[in-house]
Design a protein around this motif. Sequence first.
Motif, PDB file in Angstrom:
ATOM      1  N   VAL A 196     -16.235  -2.490  -5.690  1.00 20.79           N
ATOM      2  CA  VAL A 196     -14.992  -3.241  -5.529  1.00 20.79           C
ATOM      3  C   VAL A 196     -15.133  -4.648  -6.082  1.00 20.79           C
ATOM      4  O   VAL A 196     -14.184  -5.427  -6.027  1.00 20.79           O
ATOM      5  CB  VAL A 196     -14.566  -3.297  -4.043  1.00 20.79           C
ATOM      6  CG1 VAL A 196     -14.261  -1.899  -3.521  1.00 20.79           C
ATOM      7  CG2 VAL A 196     -15.641  -3.964  -3.185  1.00 20.79           C
TER       8      VAL A 196
ATOM      9  N   LYS B  97       0.820  -1.211   0.000  1.00 24.83           N
ATOM     10  CA  LYS B  97       0.000   0.000   0.000  1.00 24.83           C
ATOM     11  C   LYS B  97       0.854   1.261   0.000  1.00 24.83           C
ATOM     12  O   LYS B  97       1.941   1.292   0.550  1.00 24.83           O
ATOM     13  CB  LYS B  97      -0.915   0.025   1.221  1.00 24.83           C
ATOM     14  CG  LYS B  97      -1.882  -1.137   1.315  1.00 24.83           C
ATOM     15  CD  LYS B  97      -2.903  -0.939   2.434  1.00 24.83           C
ATOM     16  CE  LYS B  97      -2.298  -1.099   3.806  1.00 24.83           C
ATOM     17  NZ  LYS B  97      -3.320  -0.987   4.874  1.00 24.83           N
TER      18      LYS B  97
ATOM     19  N   THR C 241     -11.556  -0.236  -8.727  1.00 23.15           N
ATOM     20  CA  THR C 241     -10.914  -1.522  -8.516  1.00 23.15           C
ATOM     21  C   THR C 241     -10.628  -2.181  -9.867  1.00 23.15           C
ATOM     22  O   THR C 241     -11.456  -2.120 -10.779  1.00 23.15           O
ATOM     23  CB  THR C 241     -11.814  -2.453  -7.688  1.00 23.15           C
ATOM     24  OG1 THR C 241     -12.014  -1.877  -6.389  1.00 23.15           O
ATOM     25  CG2 THR C 241     -11.188  -3.832  -7.533  1.00 23.15           C
TER      26      THR C 241
ATOM     27  N   ALA D 135     -12.485   3.110  -1.062  1.00 20.12           N
ATOM     28  CA  ALA D 135     -12.120   2.565  -2.371  1.00 20.12           C
ATOM     29  C   ALA D 135     -13.122   3.033  -3.419  1.00 20.12           C
ATOM     30  O   ALA D 135     -14.331   2.830  -3.265  1.00 20.12           O
ATOM     31  CB  ALA D 135     -12.084   1.047  -2.311  1.00 20.12           C
TER      32      ALA D 135
ATOM     33  N   ASP E 115      -6.690  -1.563  -5.865  1.00 17.93           N
ATOM     34  CA  ASP E 115      -7.719  -0.594  -5.470  1.00 17.93           C
ATOM     35  C   ASP E 115      -7.152   0.814  -5.477  1.00 17.93           C
ATOM     36  O   ASP E 115      -5.977   1.025  -5.151  1.00 17.93           O
ATOM     37  CB  ASP E 115      -8.229  -0.887  -4.047  1.00 17.93           C
ATOM     38  CG  ASP E 115      -8.858  -2.252  -3.913  1.00 17.93           C
ATOM     39  OD1 ASP E 115      -9.525  -2.683  -4.864  1.00 17.93           O
ATOM     40  OD2 ASP E 115      -8.678  -2.886  -2.846  1.00 17.93           O
TER      41      ASP E 115
ATOM     42  N   TRP F 165      -8.225   4.577  -3.811  1.00 14.33           N
ATOM     43  CA  TRP F 165      -9.116   5.209  -2.845  1.00 14.33           C
ATOM     44  C   TRP F 165      -9.055   6.729  -2.952  1.00 14.33           C
ATOM     45  O   TRP F 165      -7.984   7.305  -3.196  1.00 14.33           O
ATOM     46  CB  TRP F 165      -8.717   4.842  -1.423  1.00 14.33           C
ATOM     47  CG  TRP F 165      -8.820   3.390  -1.053  1.00 14.33           C
ATOM     48  CD1 TRP F 165      -8.553   2.297  -1.831  1.00 14.33           C
ATOM     49  CD2 TRP F 165      -9.183   2.883   0.228  1.00 14.33           C
ATOM     50  NE1 TRP F 165      -8.731   1.144  -1.131  1.00 14.33           N
ATOM     51  CE2 TRP F 165      -9.119   1.466   0.143  1.00 14.33           C
ATOM     52  CE3 TRP F 165      -9.555   3.475   1.437  1.00 14.33           C
ATOM     53  CZ2 TRP F 165      -9.417   0.645   1.230  1.00 14.33           C
ATOM     54  CZ3 TRP F 165      -9.847   2.656   2.516  1.00 14.33           C
ATOM     55  CH2 TRP F 165      -9.791   1.263   2.407  1.00 14.33           C
TER      56      TRP F 165
END
Length: 268
Positions: free
Chosen positions: A221, A172, A209, A206, A199, A201
């Motif tokens: 998602v 991330k 996707t 989110a 993903d 955001w």
Amino acid sequence: SEKLATTATGIDVTGTATMDGLTVDGLAQISAQTNGTYALRVGDAAGASGSVVGIGKIGINPQGAGTFTYTGTEIRATENSAGDYRTRLSFYTRGSTSDVEPLERLRIANNGDISFYEDTGVTPKFFWDASAESLGIGTSSLSSYAVQDLVIANTGNNVGITIQSDTAGMGKIHFADGTTGSELYRGVVRYQHSSDTMDFWTAGVAKMTIDSSGQVGIGTVSPSTDLEVSNAGNSTIRITAGTTANSRVQFGDSGDVNIGAINYEHAS
């Protein structure tokens, strides 16, 4: 008064001892004075006059003193310029099995900047700018870039960053505007290895996707088609063109990329 005395364990010297060289057979221990003066002071007498750049060196050689012309490792304190007296501290190691001068590996400047050098000891490739509180990897010219907090540069080759996590974990990048709650993740780029899903955001949620099959979901998602746009309220897809241009949705197959189309001519 007495300047030199022998003891059961050695000699005591009062004052300054000047000698051409010193060889210690065993452990050498240097103790500081109680008034906080130097435990060890190494200076360049020629530099003290201000006519040349002063350099103080400590050489460390794992071999016998007469084996090499140059020491294997050196710690140097060097004036910025003659008579300046502000110094940088550098660490040198020999990068060759030959009897050659050691190469600079690390430099701490008088202003707090820190440079780590590449294998030739010439160019800093890991650089900390103390005043700007910025880090450069592959460059020390941080002011050349619009965003300078972290710069990764390699003008001669491809450059990248690798984020590795467990097969069931996530990689991330978070964009935060605070340190509590959703302030920690207002924006996120996240890869979930367990599902091979990417993903994106915004506003802490989110919003887009891409799943393992390449399906894209906007507002969901869990896309079930190649492109799914979802909204709890109204959903709109807009195609905007110039006032004299065309807006088009094009249909194709494996044999013809333009087998059909829906076309809107804005000029007419």
